[in-house]
Scaffold this motif. Structure first.
Motif, PDB file in Angstrom:
ATOM      1  N   LYS A 245       0.836  -1.204   0.000  1.00 53.04           N
ATOM      2  CA  LYS A 245       0.000   0.000   0.000  1.00 53.04           C
ATOM      3  C   LYS A 245       0.871   1.256   0.000  1.00 53.04           C
ATOM      4  O   LYS A 245       0.588   2.240  -0.701  1.00 53.04           O
ATOM      5  N   ALA A 246       1.967   1.227   0.742  1.00 54.31           N
ATOM      6  CA  ALA A 246       2.843   2.398   0.859  1.00 54.31           C
ATOM      7  C   ALA A 246       3.558   2.712  -0.447  1.00 54.31           C
ATOM      8  O   ALA A 246       3.941   3.863  -0.670  1.00 54.31           O
ATOM      9  N   VAL A 247       3.768   1.694  -1.302  1.00 63.47           N
ATOM     10  CA  VAL A 247       4.460   1.935  -2.573  1.00 63.47           C
ATOM     11  C   VAL A 247       3.498   1.984  -3.749  1.00 63.47           C
ATOM     12  O   VAL A 247       3.922   2.074  -4.901  1.00 63.47           O
ATOM     13  N   SER A 248       2.200   1.931  -3.485  1.00 64.06           N
ATOM     14  CA  SER A 248       1.215   1.921  -4.566  1.00 64.06           C
ATOM     15  C   SER A 248       1.255   3.235  -5.339  1.00 64.06           C
ATOM     16  O   SER A 248       1.701   4.273  -4.834  1.00 64.06           O
ATOM     17  N   LEU A 249       0.775   3.197  -6.554  1.00 71.65           N
ATOM     18  CA  LEU A 249       0.739   4.407  -7.375  1.00 71.65           C
ATOM     19  C   LEU A 249      -0.097   5.490  -6.708  1.00 71.65           C
ATOM     20  O   LEU A 249       0.246   6.672  -6.766  1.00 71.65           O
ATOM     21  N   GLN A 250      -1.172   5.081  -6.042  1.00 72.71           N
ATOM     22  CA  GLN A 250      -2.008   6.063  -5.357  1.00 72.71           C
ATOM     23  C   GLN A 250      -1.216   6.815  -4.289  1.00 72.71           C
ATOM     24  O   GLN A 250      -1.270   8.048  -4.201  1.00 72.71           O
ATOM     25  N   THR A 251      -0.454   6.079  -3.465  1.00 67.76           N
ATOM     26  CA  THR A 251       0.368   6.728  -2.450  1.00 67.76           C
ATOM     27  C   THR A 251       1.437   7.596  -3.097  1.00 67.76           C
ATOM     28  O   THR A 251       1.742   8.699  -2.625  1.00 67.76           O
ATOM     29  N   LEU A 252       2.021   7.114  -4.194  1.00 70.10           N
ATOM     30  CA  LEU A 252       3.047   7.877  -4.895  1.00 70.10           C
ATOM     31  C   LEU A 252       2.502   9.211  -5.393  1.00 70.10           C
ATOM     32  O   LEU A 252       3.144  10.260  -5.238  1.00 70.10           O
ATOM     33  N   LEU A 253       1.318   9.181  -5.998  1.00 70.78           N
ATOM     34  CA  LEU A 253       0.729  10.420  -6.510  1.00 70.78           C
ATOM     35  C   LEU A 253       0.398  11.378  -5.372  1.00 70.78           C
ATOM     36  O   LEU A 253       0.532  12.596  -5.511  1.00 70.78           O
ATOM     37  N   ASP A 254      -0.020  10.846  -4.236  1.00 71.01           N
ATOM     38  CA  ASP A 254      -0.239  11.697  -3.061  1.00 71.01           C
ATOM     39  C   ASP A 254       1.073  12.318  -2.597  1.00 71.01           C
ATOM     40  O   ASP A 254       1.132  13.491  -2.240  1.00 71.01           O
ATOM     41  N   ALA A 255       2.138  11.501  -2.593  1.00 71.28           N
ATOM     42  CA  ALA A 255       3.445  12.005  -2.152  1.00 71.28           C
ATOM     43  C   ALA A 255       3.948  13.122  -3.045  1.00 71.28           C
ATOM     44  O   ALA A 255       4.647  14.033  -2.589  1.00 71.28           O
ATOM     45  N   LEU A 256       3.608  13.068  -4.333  1.00 73.84           N
ATOM     46  CA  LEU A 256       4.069  14.067  -5.298  1.00 73.84           C
ATOM     47  C   LEU A 256       3.166  15.291  -5.375  1.00 73.84           C
ATOM     48  O   LEU A 256       3.495  16.256  -6.065  1.00 73.84           O
ATOM     49  N   ALA A 257       2.046  15.277  -4.661  1.00 74.81           N
ATOM     50  CA  ALA A 257       1.057  16.354  -4.774  1.00 74.81           C
ATOM     51  C   ALA A 257       1.438  17.663  -4.091  1.00 74.81           C
ATOM     52  O   ALA A 257       1.065  18.728  -4.581  1.00 74.81           O
ATOM     53  N   PRO A 258       2.141  17.664  -2.939  1.00 72.83           N
ATOM     54  CA  PRO A 258       2.393  18.931  -2.242  1.00 72.83           C
ATOM     55  C   PRO A 258       3.038  19.985  -3.128  1.00 72.83           C
ATOM     56  O   PRO A 258       3.816  19.670  -4.031  1.00 72.83           O
ATOM     57  N   ARG A 259       2.733  21.245  -2.825  1.00 68.33           N
ATOM     58  CA  ARG A 259       3.224  22.361  -3.635  1.00 68.33           C
ATOM     59  C   ARG A 259       4.334  23.140  -2.942  1.00 68.33           C
ATOM     60  O   ARG A 259       4.745  24.188  -3.421  1.00 68.33           O
ATOM     61  N   ASP A 260       4.797  22.650  -1.806  1.00 73.76           N
ATOM     62  CA  ASP A 260       5.911  23.292  -1.113  1.00 73.76           C
ATOM     63  C   ASP A 260       6.912  22.222  -0.686  1.00 73.76           C
ATOM     64  O   ASP A 260       6.561  21.064  -0.497  1.00 73.76           O
ATOM     65  N   PHE A 261       8.166  22.624  -0.543  1.00 74.32           N
ATOM     66  CA  PHE A 261       9.254  21.674  -0.302  1.00 74.32           C
ATOM     67  C   PHE A 261       9.104  20.950   1.033  1.00 74.32           C
ATOM     68  O   PHE A 261       9.317  19.739   1.124  1.00 74.32           O
ATOM     69  N   LEU A 262       8.749  21.660   2.090  1.00 74.14           N
ATOM     70  CA  LEU A 262       8.718  21.046   3.413  1.00 74.14           C
ATOM     71  C   LEU A 262       7.646  19.975   3.531  1.00 74.14           C
ATOM     72  O   LEU A 262       7.837  18.973   4.224  1.00 74.14           O
ATOM     73  N   THR A 263       6.504  20.175   2.880  1.00 70.04           N
ATOM     74  CA  THR A 263       5.474  19.143   2.923  1.00 70.04           C
ATOM     75  C   THR A 263       5.893  17.949   2.088  1.00 70.04           C
ATOM     76  O   THR A 263       5.676  16.802   2.470  1.00 70.04           O
ATOM     77  N   PHE A 264       6.508  18.209   0.936  1.00 70.24           N
ATOM     78  CA  PHE A 264       6.963  17.111   0.087  1.00 70.24           C
ATOM     79  C   PHE A 264       8.110  16.351   0.745  1.00 70.24           C
ATOM     80  O   PHE A 264       8.127  15.118   0.757  1.00 70.24           O
ATOM     81  N   ALA A 265       9.076  17.065   1.272  1.00 68.90           N
ATOM     82  CA  ALA A 265      10.250  16.432   1.889  1.00 68.90           C
ATOM     83  C   ALA A 265       9.877  16.020   3.312  1.00 68.90           C
ATOM     84  O   ALA A 265       8.945  15.261   3.520  1.00 68.90           O
TER      85      ALA A 265
END
Length: 569
Positions: A245-265
């Motif tokens: 579940k943690a490596v699923s495409l859905q989780t990946l797209l959520d991980a890539l969604a943030p628009r600022d560095f601190l939320t993404f990192a």
């Protein structure tokens, strides 16, 4: 052969980073070398998906490089175990230097592989865990079959069989290395930006402290005998359900969604030895893959077992899979950066944060000849730069707008909406069990899974004891009152909060968990009620113990959920 030194800069480091952070262009980070912001030539090296047929040459060269590094004397900094010890002594986890430190670490490692393999075109492959690589199980991602071949697995006879042999070979070399030199500034103050200063920040005062961490720490060893060097096996290469579940495409797209560095990192902290919290990319695929490949498996009932393996510990680079895992993490940072640039969003920390982040000392890296590198701060690795590689496209690439679409895009406001939860917990609970009721505008909930709509994340802050290790927490959304855990297939399951490695916890830790998958599932099941608070429950799982802990009562981890905040990005 690639130059070890950066090309001369035509502007200051500060000006360069600010310009890069503001760039709104579809040119990827891989094509922005430090000396030329506007260069668009293809990268010299391409990192390939290890499952791609084109990766065969890279795999064979990787094997040659590993054999060469294993054969080097312990006194050579390019020796396989010496390079792994660099990670043990200096790696950042749970803070905003996680991505950039590992970019530098694997970037220099790649150049060492290029040198020792004799392959001048070598580029490190990546493992795209979001793909299924096991045709026998189409619903469960797996470790690529080739990574059980020859020296690509740490269970191969080429690796050291037992800790006693490892200690005998490396004890004197580590004690005599330059790591322990005390260097003072002209004014007489100790220079804490040196290697010894960075070791002191981690509580490593002497070589004996390092060996204590590696083998005697009661929370579990860093070194594993060859028979237990990797948890997953060729016969059972699949990742467990929660890791899948943690490596699923859905989780990946959520991980890539943030628009600022601190939320993404991951969140800010004072120095890169500190642990503050985990963004989605680090906390979900990164942590879960490390622990699962390292032998920490979670069954559907939430119970964990630990069969041992380097990937779960701070000596994880002993397993060659480490570098392919982190190559994929770096690939996703590049994907996110190109998405940000195309949309006109910032790609790095902003304002004074950029100065602080850029100046952090990284002083343990060595080049392809084994010499200390001259690029010794985080800012040197803000872009791929003179490492001069790019990636064969993989999972998540769809978040980067095409050149045509990017031309029509206008940067949207990056304002983050926050909704705090009212925390409740069972009487006298010290286990970490807690629920948070949070009111979210119904329109926001309804739109949360639409492609261009803001995505919702739960920021869960937990107070843990200083020596916490191995405790996972399941996050459930609108679950029945009787539910104490959930299988990843449950519509109420949002994810699992996991730690990685051994770190002294100095302050509460904040985990970021995406909610879009659970919200979509409960909405489809008509369990998302209008004008009712969203219930987010945190449930501790059974502690994943090393064998050394199993007979030690009182080692269970107490925890307290301090806050739950839902953010819309």
């Amino acid at each position: 052969m690639q130059n070890d030194e950066l090309r001369p800069l035509s502007m200051s480091r500060r000006e360069f980073l600010k310009t890069t952070a503001a760039a709104a262009t579809v040119v990827g980070a891989a094509t922005l070398p430090f000396g030329n912001l506007h260069a668009q030539a293809p990268a010299k090296y391409r990192r390939l998906n290890i499952s791609s047929p084109e990766a065969k040459r890279s795999i064979e060269s990787y094997k040659k490089a590993i054999r060469a590094m294993l054969a080097l004397p312990p006194s050579d900094p390019r020796n396989w175990y010496r390079l792994a010890l660099t990670h043990t002594m200096d790696c950042p986890h749970g803070n905003w230097w996680f991505l950039v430190w590992h970019r530098g670490y694997i970037g220099w490692f790649e150049q060492i592989c290029r040198e020792l393999s004799g392959d001048p075109a070598f580029a490190l492959p990546y493992w795209d865990w979001s793909e299924n690589t096991d045709p026998r199980n189409p619903f469960r991602p797996s470790v690529p079959a080739v990574m059980f071949d020859d020296v690509l697995t740490p269970t191969d006879p080429a690796y050291i069989a037992h800790f006693d042999e490892f200690h005998a070979r490396y004890r004197d070399v580590m004690a005599k290395a330059d790591y322990w030199k005390r260097i003072y500034k002209p004014n007489g103050e100790f220079d804490d930006g040196t290697q010894y200063g960075q070791l002191l920040a981690r509580g490593i005062r002497t070589p004996d402290d390092l060996w204590f961490d590696i083998i005697n720490d009661p929370r579990g060893a860093f070194f594993f005998d060859r028979a237990h060097a990797r948890g997953v096996t060729k016969a059972k290469p699949q990742l467990d359900g929660k890791t899948a579940k943690a490596v699923s495409l859905q989780t990946l797209l959520d991980a890539l969604a943030p628009r600022d560095f601190l939320t993404f990192a991951s969140p800010k902290t004072i120095g890169h030895s500190g642990l503050t919290g985990f963004g989605v990319l680090e906390g979900q695929p990164h942590n879960r893959v490390h622990n699962c490949v390292g032998g920490i498996f979670t069954d559907p009932g939430g119970n964990t077992t630990n069969s041992g393996g380097f990937m779960q510990a701070n000596l994880s680079p002993v397993d060659p899979l480490f570098f392919l895992h982190h190559s994929n993490i770096d690939r996703l940072w590049d994907v996110w950066t190109r998405k940000q640039q195309a949309r006109g969003y910032p790609v790095l920390p902003e304002g004074s944060d950029l100065d602080t982040w850029s100046a952090e000392p990284f002083v343990f890296f060595v080049d392809s000849k084994g010499r200390p590198v001259s690029k010794t701060t985080a800012g040197n690795y803000a872009t791929i730069g003179d490492f001069n590689y790019d990636y064969q496209p993989g999972s998540g690439e769809q978040v980067v707008p095409t050149a045509l679409a990017a031309g029509a895009l206008k940067a949207k406001a990056t304002r983050i909406e926050r909704f705090s939860a009212q925390i409740t917990r069972p009487p006298a609970s010290t286990t970490g069990t807690a629920s948070g009721a949070v009111m979210i505008p119904h329109a926001l909930l309804q739109a949360a899974t639409e492609p261009e709509a803001p995505r919702l994340f739960a920021q869960v802050t937990i107070a843990l004891p200083p020596l916490a290790h191995g405790r996972d927490f399941t996050v459930l959304v609108n679950a029945p009152a009787s539910a104490t855990g959930a299988d990843p297939s449950s519509p109420h399951y949002a994810g699992t909060l996991s730690m990685f490695g051994h770190h002294i916890v100095h302050a509460p830790v904040t985990f970021t968990i995406p909610l879009s998958g659970a919200l979509a599932a409960i909405h489809e099941g008509k369990l998302l009620k209008a004008d009712a608070p969203l219930d987010i429950r945190i449930v501790p799982e059974q502690m994943a113990m090393h064998r050394a802990l199993a007979a030690k009562p009182g080692m269970e981890t107490k925890a307290e959920v301090l806050s739950i905040v839902v953010e819309a990005h």
